[in-house]
Design an enzyme around this catalytic site. Structure first.
Site, PDB file in Angstrom:
ATOM      1  N   GLU A  51      31.398  43.311  35.698  1.00 56.54           N
ATOM      2  CA  GLU A  51      32.570  43.971  36.298  1.00 56.54           C
ATOM      3  C   GLU A  51      32.670  45.418  35.808  1.00 56.54           C
ATOM      4  O   GLU A  51      33.023  46.314  36.574  1.00 56.54           O
ATOM      5  CB  GLU A  51      33.856  43.199  35.968  1.00 56.54           C
ATOM      6  CG  GLU A  51      33.892  41.762  36.493  1.00 56.54           C
ATOM      7  CD  GLU A  51      33.654  41.669  37.998  1.00 56.54           C
ATOM      8  OE1 GLU A  51      34.026  42.599  38.722  1.00 56.54           O
ATOM      9  OE2 GLU A  51      33.067  40.662  38.446  1.00 56.54           O
ATOM     10  N   ASP A 104      24.810  44.100  38.105  1.00 55.82           N
ATOM     11  CA  ASP A 104      23.990  43.133  37.352  1.00 55.82           C
ATOM     12  C   ASP A 104      23.074  43.852  36.361  1.00 55.82           C
ATOM     13  O   ASP A 104      22.948  43.441  35.207  1.00 55.82           O
ATOM     14  CB  ASP A 104      23.123  42.306  38.318  1.00 55.82           C
ATOM     15  CG  ASP A 104      23.909  41.163  38.953  1.00 55.82           C
ATOM     16  OD1 ASP A 104      25.070  40.944  38.561  1.00 55.82           O
ATOM     17  OD2 ASP A 104      23.352  40.495  39.846  1.00 55.82           O
TER      18      ASP A 104
HETATM   19 ZN    ZN Z   1      30.273  42.170  41.350  1.00 50.24          ZN
END
Ligand code: ZN
Length: 415
Positions: A279, A360
């Protein structure tokens, strides 16, 4: 029938056919891969969970197909079926055709109608599919309370906004659409501050992270990534659903990362850190601003188009109305717009999936890729998300990359 009517009907029906075909493909693909867990997940996800995800996907897609058809029928009834003209004429003797109050009432009526048509699908999803697969925690009572609150909010915010929009459109001369755009942009920015701080707390409770050991680790990560630690909250998502999730929202002082309690309960400390880092990746890569940078000029072009269409008689007659005031133009525009912007869906999905890969990669750098993979596996398994979406369907509609690609990408990153 004028040429525009023919074009509209063609685009609308072609769009519907394309969506139905993609959904059908997706359902078939998922069913065809129902009996084997993909290699990368074979150790972590049991066959029974995989099959449950396939059935859950099939049920949701089936309902989605009926929802899509209902939406198109509603658009046809309102336009060529004369529905909009009927609503226009029904309000006219009371409020005076073309008045501000008339325009607001017309648009509000459409809003209520759209909600009514969608209601059976929302009910079937929540109390049918979600309940059947063990996800629903929403009581009928909470559903009613939510609906009343949402309705009150929609009236409280939506009606003045509609009135202001219509007033701007009437008072600002030729370039009114530029004013409407500026207002719309400002409203969106304001909403991004107001929604997380004032609106979302009306429906859920947001509390700071309680676990002190976890909190220390999380704060270290937040500081390392340059994010204020008071922006992390746990939300009682379990009030309504067993689905777990985490998200990043807002900007400036209102930015925050939200973990559902349902997710937090399932992850260990390493996994929580990895999801948080993902996030934070959205935050570090300015994904909210980047999305806005695409949507703002797009909406400017669309509003300029509306500015032009509102002065073209064929736009109104071609869509089944004899009225030609601003509220009718706005109503028609937003009814037919989705049919014409459908080709943009894969473009926006592509951007969103690229952002997910970036977040990611950021998480893998700040924490460990293997922890994020472990967290994702739990998320896919417990949310019954399919591991085997149809590739074409996924390209068009999915905001997140397919599980297999996402995990493969994470595993290929340098450790
Ligand atoms: Zn995401």
């Amino acid at each position: 029938m004028n040429a525009f009517t023919a074009l509209f009907v063609c685009v609308l029906l072609l769009g519907l056919a394309a969506r139905l075909a993609l959904m059908q493909r997706h359902r078939h693909h998922v069913q065809a891969h129902r009996d084997r867990v993909p290699e990368a997940f074979a150790d972590a996800i049991p066959l029974a969970s995989h099959q449950r995800a396939a059935d859950y996907t099939a049920a949701r897609v089936g309902l989605g197909m009926r929802d899509a058809v209902a939406g198109v029928v509603l658009v046809l009834v309102l336009t060529l079926g004369g529905g909009l003209q009927f609503i226009h004429d029904a309000w006219a003797p009371l409020l005076g055709a073309g008045s501000l109050a008339h325009g607001v009432s017309l648009l509000a009526t459409l809003g209520v109608l759209g909600w009514l048509v969608d209601l059976p699908f929302v009910l079937a999803r929540t109390f049918g599919i979600e309940r059947r697969f063990g996800f629903n925690r929403m009581t009928p009572r909470l559903f009613v309370t939510d609906t009343v609150r949402q309705g009150a909010l929609a009236a409280l915010i939506g009606l003045p906004v509609l009135a202001l929009l219509l007033w701007l459109a009437g008072a600002m001369g030729e370039l009114w659409w530029l004013w409407v755009w500026a207002f719309w942009l400002g409203f969106n920015l304001l909403a991004m501050i107001i929604w997380p701080t004032f609106i979302a707390p009306l429906f859920n409770t947001f509390t700071p992270l309680a676990d002190s050991a976890l909190k220390a680790r999380v704060e270290a990560l937040l500081t390392r990534c340059g994010f204020q630690s008071k922006g992390l909250f746990v939300m009682d998502g379990s009030r309504r659903s067993a689905h777990g999730n985490a998200y990043f929202t807002g900007f400036g002082a209102a930015k925050r990362i939200v973990f559902f309690d349902t997710l937090l309960a399932k992850l260990n400390a390493d996994e929580v850190e990895a999801v948080l880092a993902h996030e934070l990746g959205h935050f570090r890569h300015h994904h909210i601003i980047k999305r806005l940078a695409v949507l703002a000029p797009t909406s400017l072009v669309l509003l300029a188009l509306l500015g032009w269409l509102a002065s073209q008689p064929w736009f109104f007659t071609g869509l089944g109305t004899s009225a030609n005031d601003m509220a009718t133009a706005l109503a028609l525009f937003f009814l037919v717009l989705p049919a014409f912007t459908f080709p943009l869906a894969p473009v926006l999905s592509h951007m969103s999936r690229r952002h997910e890969f970036e977040a990611d990669a950021y998480a893998a750098k700040q924490t460990r890729a293997s922890d994020l993979v472990a967290a994702l596996v739990k998320l896919y398994r417990d949310n019954a998300s399919t591991l085997t979406p149809d590739p074409l369907y996924s390209r068009v509609f999915d905001s997140h990359p397919p599980a297999v690609l996402r995990v493969a990408r994470l595993q290929a990153l340098p450790h």
